[in-house]
Design an enzyme around this catalytic site. Structure first.
Site, short mmCIF file in Angstrom:
data_model
loop_
_atom_site.label_atom_id
_atom_site.label_comp_id
_atom_site.label_asym_id
_atom_site.label_seq_id
_atom_site.Cartn_x
_atom_site.Cartn_y
_atom_site.Cartn_z
N CYS A 165 -5.68 -2.59 2.71
CA CYS A 165 -5.34 -2.56 4.13
C CYS A 165 -6.55 -2.75 5.04
CB CYS A 165 -4.56 -1.30 4.45
SG CYS A 165 -3.58 -1.43 5.97
N LYS B 140 -10.54 2.83 -1.44
CA LYS B 140 -10.61 2.13 -0.15
C LYS B 140 -11.90 2.46 0.59
CE LYS B 140 -7.60 1.54 3.94
NZ LYS B 140 -6.25 1.93 4.45
N GLU C 63 0.82 -1.21 0.00
CA GLU C 63 0.00 0.00 0.00
C GLU C 63 0.86 1.26 0.00
OE1 GLU C 63 -3.61 1.90 2.75
OE2 GLU C 63 -2.14 0.54 3.64
#
Length: 291
Positions: free
Chosen positions: A153, A116, A43
């Site tokens: 993540c 995200k 990431e």
């Protein structure tokens, strides 16, 4: 048979962006030379993990999705090597900012964008200051080597994310990551094994490979520091650890799978046959109350 080799890389990042990108490219080339078809980089690899602190100057690291220099460079690399590359980057969209991923196919085409969905907020991981929660929904892309989904993540802690991508047709899941020690005032816990076990469960519950890439090294913020866990891994379709890296290793791992054989076993196991969507409305509200 549809045989594919996945790779996950991990390395330390500095404030020299060009050096970070060069290191990522070297990892991709080396993994491709070992036969990898789809290669995951960690990431936000272009910089250190700037979310330790709330500093407005870090917004300058963001760039638009369209005409993005980093994505263009990685797309050229993907085309030259014939590999699939999920590319994590800090996106600016108008006055808004996202923690995003571009999926690049093996011919260099950028197949689309994922933003995200789950944004953490806590000591050392102050992402809500920088990122708006993603508005793309979960995404799965039909690449040269298979249908792949990607979370980013904090998404990896939510089984709903993995199941959504599986329902959209994913045959493997990618999770680029930046996770390490918990700085004060958080409790001094080591969440490395917890982090792994949750994702291994996603692989097993959806009967598909899962590839996780994390950074290494100690990065200092203004008021603290994080030592990243590394420990990137590739899990098999029953959640087993097929390949893994250490906490301080720099490099990459690879693992091969037959996606057709996995698809046959996924169907025979009944994980999707026996779902009861009509009972899952409780998931649609934050407090679990009925609609």
């Amino acid at each position: 048979m549809r045989n594919i080799v996945f790779a996950a890389a991990q390395f330390a990042c500095s404030w020299d962006k060009r050096a970070n990108i060069a290191k990522a490219k070297d990892m991709v080339r080396a993994a491709a030379a070992k036969g990898a078809n789809a290669i995951l980089i960690q990431e936000l690899f272009e910089t250190p993990y700037f979310c330790q602190d709330q500093l407005a100057e870090h917004f300058a690291h963001a760039a638009p999705f369209e005409g993005n220099r980093l994505i263009a460079e990685m797309a050229d690399l993907a085309k030259s090597l014939g590999v699939v590359l999920p590319v994590s980057f800090f996106e600016r969209a108008g006055h808004t900012h996202f923690n995003s991923l571009a999926m690049v196919d093996a011919d260099g085409r950028v197949l689309g964008l994922y933003r995200k969905s789950h944004i953490p907020d806590g000591p050392g991981y102050q992402e809500k200051f920088y990122f708006t929660p993603g508005d793309t929904g979960f995404k799965v892309w039909n690449t040269r080597f298979g249908n792949f989904g990607a979370g980013i993540c904090w998404d990896q802690w939510f089984p709903e994310s993995a199941r959504a991508m599986a329902l959209l047709g994913a045959e493997a899941l990618f999770y680029p990551t930046a996770i390490g020690t918990e700085p004060p005032p958080a409790p001094p816990i080591d969440s490395r094994d917890h982090w792994r076990r949750v994702m291994q469960g996603h692989a097993g519950a959806n009967y598909m490979p899962l590839i996780a890439s994390n950074r290494i090294g100690t990065e200092k913020g203004q008021v603290g520091e994080i030592t990243f866990y590394g420990s990137s891994f590739i899990a098999g379709p029953t959640g087993e650890l097929v390949e893994e890296m250490g906490r301080k290793d720099e490099g990459f791992i690879t693992a091969g799978f037959d996606l057709d054989e996995i698809a046959k076993m996924r169907a025979s196991w009944g994980l999707f046959r026996d779902r009861r969507p009509e009972l899952y409305s409780v998931l649609r509200r934050h407090d679990g109350s009925s609609e």
